[in-house]
Design an enzyme around this catalytic site. Sequence first.
Site, PDB file in Angstrom:
ATOM      1  NE  ARG A  89      -2.918  -2.438   2.829  1.00 11.09           N
ATOM      2  CZ  ARG A  89      -4.205  -2.647   2.872  1.00 11.09           C
ATOM      3  NH1 ARG A  89      -5.036  -1.644   2.800  1.00 11.09           N
ATOM      4  NH2 ARG A  89      -4.662  -3.866   2.985  1.00 11.09           N
ATOM      5  CB  THR A  90       3.579   2.463   2.195  1.00 10.49           C
ATOM      6  OG1 THR A  90       2.846   2.245   3.383  1.00 10.49           O
ATOM      7  CG2 THR A  90       4.395   3.722   2.342  1.00 10.49           C
ATOM      8  CE  LYS A  95      24.227 -10.059  -6.898  1.00  4.60           C
ATOM      9  NZ  LYS A  95      23.674  -8.986  -7.737  1.00  4.60           N
ATOM     10  NE  ARG A 102       7.797   0.702   5.250  1.00  7.53           N
ATOM     11  CZ  ARG A 102       6.546   0.264   5.412  1.00  7.53           C
ATOM     12  NH1 ARG A 102       6.328  -1.006   5.657  1.00  7.53           N
ATOM     13  NH2 ARG A 102       5.538   1.094   5.344  1.00  7.53           N
ATOM     14  CG  HIS A 111       5.033   5.032   8.168  1.00  8.68           C
ATOM     15  ND1 HIS A 111       5.428   5.553   6.959  1.00  8.68           N
ATOM     16  CD2 HIS A 111       4.078   4.103   7.875  1.00  8.68           C
ATOM     17  CE1 HIS A 111       4.754   4.965   5.984  1.00  8.68           C
ATOM     18  NE2 HIS A 111       3.917   4.082   6.517  1.00  8.68           N
TER      19      HIS A 111
END
Lengths: 161, 317
Positions: B53-54, B82, B103, B131
């Site tokens: 959603r975000t 890696k 995020r 957030h």
Amino acid sequence: MSDDHNHHDGDDHELRVSKIRSGTVIDHVRGGQALNVLAILGIDGSEGEEVSVGMNVPSDRLARKDIVKVEGRELSQDEVDVLSLIAPDATINIVRDYEVIEKHRVEPPEIVEGVLSCPNAGCITTSGEPVDSRFEVLEDGVRCDYCGTIVRDEIASLIDT
Amino acid sequence: MRHDHLITSKQLTREDIETILDRAAEIDADPSAVADRHTNTLLGLLFFEPSTRTKMSFETAMKRLGGDVVDMGSVESSSVKKGETLADTVRVIEGYTDALVLRHPKQGSATMASEFVDVPLVNAGDGAGHHPSQTMLDLYTIRENAGLDDLTIGIMGDLKYGRTVHSLAHALTNFDAQQHFISPESLRLPREVVYDLHQEDGGAGIREHESLEEVLPSLDVLYVTRIQRERFPDEQEYQKVAGEYQIGTETLEAAGDDLTIMHPLPRVDEIAPEIDETDHAAYFEQAHNGVPVRMALLDLLLSDDGAADRRGGESDE
Ligand SMILES: [Zn+2]
């Protein structure tokens, strides 16, 4: 720069810890913190530094105090600042040719960088990223600038050695 | 706004918040007016943790401003696997894009990443940290439904791990808001969040409760979050508290007629589906507000003033 009170104290610990020629005497460290002071300064004796430590010696100002003498090394202001986190009452005497040429009290810095490691396992600074830790110094502890974790007790255990 | 990055709601003043919300309202009223404001602008989406959603909300916002997005793909298929550091990843992607959205599962990751880049960076969630764009859409929804001044809000559920809750609570200290925090003892606000809230607003507007009953009648807004089963040591402990923090039609008998119910979604069973059809429900509207609010944020961060500041122009900071 000096007062009678300190002279008296000086005579007192003279018996226990030998005089140094040139270097730094860190006095009035809270009892039991001397080894943490050495850890903060990154001194472990492996470089051949000449160090004398007195622990839990009687003191007028603190009931029991520690004292650390480091031969041949003058502390920088940064080092002195960081010391304040675990030894807020410490006095720093810089000695040259057996004479105390400077004497300061420690002053807490606003920020300490690269000295303590964050105790929060979820913090980005503990994940192998190319950043130094950074802590804001609060009245009663330190706070990680990255994750916000506050540490009040056991600050010495965060010392990155 | 005179910020190059949006890392936490704590960095925002009341004036900053109002600038963002006002801009979002303008955009909401006439989205077509900004449809070509940021053509040729590329936004880099760095999602080290899934959040459909975000991510879609930022993607939609950028495209509605006339720009486009590039995406690093899933963590499994990227160089992160890696062992590349986040500091290296952001420095590389910065070279491709005009702004970044990050995020990441680690707390403090957005702060750290912002120290390595010159393009604006928006924190879209850093572990249990912050957030802020969620907070802005929450505030937008609150302002639309109840107003931000003289507000009595109940924030209920998992207050311990809920970064959206912490972020919102900080932002609300800029306003004349009474905040009631309602949770089981084991999921109370972390002490350091409480410490900050007291620093920020003198603590006058902060109260903690275990039961909704006593405060419900006084609330203008009830912000519900999910209590996660996995937070509890055993199922029985969970069952004991779970029912207490669910909102059904009977719960609302004690509530004011104008109560607005919000939820950052996804919900499980915290709010009964019957509530959806009532005037109390604002959670879908809240989710939709994500797009105009993120359009406003991106617009402000990508605007000429901001760019001039980044190039070393005059800034008050
Ligand atoms: Zn940290």
